[in-house]
Write an enzyme that holds these catalytic residues in place. Structure first.
Site, PDB file in Angstrom:
ATOM      1  N   SER A   1      39.807  37.609  84.475  1.00 45.06           N
ATOM      2  CA  SER A   1      38.511  38.513  84.934  1.00 45.06           C
ATOM      3  C   SER A   1      38.740  39.882  84.464  1.00 45.06           C
ATOM      4  CB  SER A   1      38.483  38.272  86.727  1.00 45.06           C
ATOM      5  OG  SER A   1      37.814  39.276  87.048  1.00 45.06           O
TER       6      SER A   1
ATOM      7  N   HIS B   1      35.923  35.813  81.805  1.00 47.06           N
ATOM      8  CA  HIS B   1      35.288  35.716  82.833  1.00 47.06           C
ATOM      9  C   HIS B   1      34.776  37.104  83.619  1.00 47.06           C
ATOM     10  CE1 HIS B   1      34.430  33.609  87.217  1.00 47.06           C
ATOM     11  NE2 HIS B   1      34.919  34.942  87.660  1.00 47.06           N
TER      12      HIS B   1
ATOM     13  N   ASP C   1      32.879  39.101  86.059  1.00 41.22           N
ATOM     14  CA  ASP C   1      32.239  39.220  87.582  1.00 41.22           C
ATOM     15  C   ASP C   1      31.319  40.400  87.780  1.00 41.22           C
ATOM     16  OD1 ASP C   1      35.819  38.688  88.557  1.00 41.22           O
ATOM     17  OD2 ASP C   1      34.111  37.294  88.904  1.00 41.22           O
TER      18      ASP C   1
ATOM     19  N   MET D   1      28.405  41.894  89.924  1.00 40.55           N
ATOM     20  CA  MET D   1      28.320  42.006  91.501  1.00 40.55           C
ATOM     21  C   MET D   1      27.109  43.240  91.888  1.00 40.55           C
ATOM     22  SD  MET D   1      32.237  42.573  92.628  1.00 40.55           S
ATOM     23  CE  MET D   1      33.484  41.066  92.101  1.00 40.55           C
TER      24      MET D   1
ATOM     25  N   HIS E   1      30.139  35.161  85.971  1.00 46.09           N
ATOM     26  CA  HIS E   1      30.017  34.772  87.549  1.00 46.09           C
ATOM     27  C   HIS E   1      29.010  35.838  88.246  1.00 46.09           C
ATOM     28  CE1 HIS E   1      32.822  34.471  91.361  1.00 46.09           C
ATOM     29  NE2 HIS E   1      31.333  34.105  91.657  1.00 46.09           N
TER      30      HIS E   1
ATOM     31  N   MET F   1      27.558  37.109  90.956  1.00 44.49           N
ATOM     32  CA  MET F   1      27.840  37.324  92.584  1.00 44.49           C
ATOM     33  C   MET F   1      26.445  38.347  92.876  1.00 44.49           C
ATOM     34  SD  MET F   1      31.707  37.592  92.960  1.00 44.49           S
ATOM     35  CE  MET F   1      31.841  38.165  91.091  1.00 44.49           C
TER      36      MET F   1
ATOM     37  N   MET G   1      35.835  29.498  95.232  1.00 39.92           N
ATOM     38  CA  MET G   1      36.488  30.787  95.541  1.00 39.92           C
ATOM     39  C   MET G   1      37.605  30.560  96.595  1.00 39.92           C
ATOM     40  SD  MET G   1      34.651  32.960  93.853  1.00 39.92           S
ATOM     41  CE  MET G   1      35.485  34.345  94.584  1.00 39.92           C
TER      42      MET G   1
ATOM     43  N   ASP H   1      39.209  30.644  91.392  1.00 43.53           N
ATOM     44  CA  ASP H   1      38.895  32.340  91.315  1.00 43.53           C
ATOM     45  C   ASP H   1      39.330  32.918  92.458  1.00 43.53           C
ATOM     46  OD1 ASP H   1      35.802  33.906  90.490  1.00 43.53           O
ATOM     47  OD2 ASP H   1      37.873  34.584  90.329  1.00 43.53           O
TER      48      ASP H   1
HETATM   49  C1  DX5 Z   1      36.001  38.267  93.155  1.00 45.57           C
HETATM   50  C2  DX5 Z   1      35.800  37.819  91.643  1.00 45.57           C
HETATM   51  C3  DX5 Z   1      37.026  37.444  91.207  1.00 45.57           C
HETATM   52  C4  DX5 Z   1      38.312  38.289  91.382  1.00 45.57           C
HETATM   53  C5  DX5 Z   1      39.682  37.706  90.747  1.00 45.57           C
HETATM   54  O1  DX5 Z   1      34.990  38.165  93.779  1.00 45.57           O
HETATM   55  O2  DX5 Z   1      35.027  36.708  91.657  1.00 45.57           O
HETATM   56  O3  DX5 Z   1      36.874  36.754  89.715  1.00 45.57           O
HETATM   57  O4  DX5 Z   1      37.978  39.366  90.239  1.00 45.57           O
HETATM   58  O5  DX5 Z   1      40.442  38.617  90.818  1.00 45.57           O
HETATM   59  P1  DX5 Z   1      41.998  38.280  91.274  1.00 45.57           P
HETATM   60  O6  DX5 Z   1      42.430  37.265  90.222  1.00 45.57           O
HETATM   61  O7  DX5 Z   1      42.523  39.788  91.074  1.00 45.57           O
HETATM   62  O8  DX5 Z   1      41.902  37.653  92.656  1.00 45.57           O
HETATM   63 ZN    ZN Z   2      34.925  35.787  89.334  1.00 44.78          ZN
END
Ligand code: DX5
Ligand code: ZN
Length: 224
Positions: free
Chosen positions: A6, A31, A33, A35, A67, A69, A138, A177
């Site tokens: 990620s 990956h 992320d 947001m 991903h 979010m 998650m 994740d």
């Molecule tokens: C959190 C993300 C994850 C996160 C994982 O909302 O979806 O992908 O970045 O990070 P680590 O591996 O540091 O928990």
């Molecule tokens: Zn993620």
């Protein structure tokens, strides 16, 4: 087991170099992320960053896995596919018309996934499961990298693996994740996960990217 770094925890001042270090270490799944500050209490990045990474990923034949979010993810499916995402995962909690959203992702030429927050039961997948290529479990509450692994995620992965086996849907990837590290990754693989997302365990401050990836591979009993 596929490792999917990620980039949320990467050094954004050197994002290209850090991603290339991961690709050079054999990573072929990135990956991303995304947001929006509404579905989760954080804002990360959007299509411009995906577009910037696309040529680098293409040079290594690596896939971009978004991903999302974000609320109402259906508004941005075309944009993220056009930016270069081969995989698009939406949160079941953010999708009023999930069946239509999943069909749209596939019609756009990407492979759809659905993500479940820690408190969302597997039962929510009942009707949509045959339509997706991936389920994201998650193992932290979404919004930030570097959080602690939620142990209940292990049993949830194992129960999902059972469901996929019973319904003859074993082609579906189980992606985990959040809080994935050398201590948890083997347990998650044994429970039935097939794709492991890791952010802080790879891009965290205390070790080189290649050696961090090697440590995860060693924890899986694979060659560094
Ligand atoms: C959190 C993300 C994850 C996160 C994982 O909302 O979806 O992908 O970045 O990070 P680590 O591996 O540091 O928990
Ligand atoms: Zn993620």
């Amino acid at each position: 087991m596929i490792l999917a770094p990620s980039i949320l925890t990467a050094d954004f001042l050197r994002l290209g170099a850090e991603v290339e270090a991961a690709l050079t270490a054999g990573i072929r799944w990135l990956h991303l992320d995304v947001m929006d500050g509404r579905f989760v209490p954080n804002i990360s990045f959007g299509p411009p960053v995906v577009r910037a990474l696309r040529p680098l990923a293409a040079r290594y034949d690596a896939i971009l896995d978004a991903h999302l979010m974000i609320v109402e993810p259906e508004r941005y499916l075309e944009t993220f596919v056009a930016a270069g995402c081969e995989r698009i995962t939406v949160h079941i909690e953010a999708s009023t018309h999930l069946h239509r959203t999943v069909q749209t992702i596939r019609a756009l030429g990407a492979r759809p996934g659905v993500a479940l927050n820690p408190a969302t039961p597997l039962g929510a997948l009942e009707e949509i499961l045959p339509e997706v290529d991936l389920v994201l479990i998650m193992t932290v509450n979404p919004g930030f990298g570097g959080q602690s692994f939620i142990p209940g995620g292990l049993d949830k992965v194992a129960r999902l693996r059972q469901i996929l086996r019973a319904r003859r849907l074993e082609h579906i990837d189980i992606q985990v994740d959040g809080g994935v590290n050398p201590e948890t990754i083997g347990l998650l693989r044994d429970a039935g996960a097939t794709v492991a997302v890791a952010g802080a365990a790879i891009f965290g401050p205390d070790r080189g990217i290649a050696s961090a990836i090697g440590a995860l591979r060693a924890a899986l009993g694979e060659q560094g």
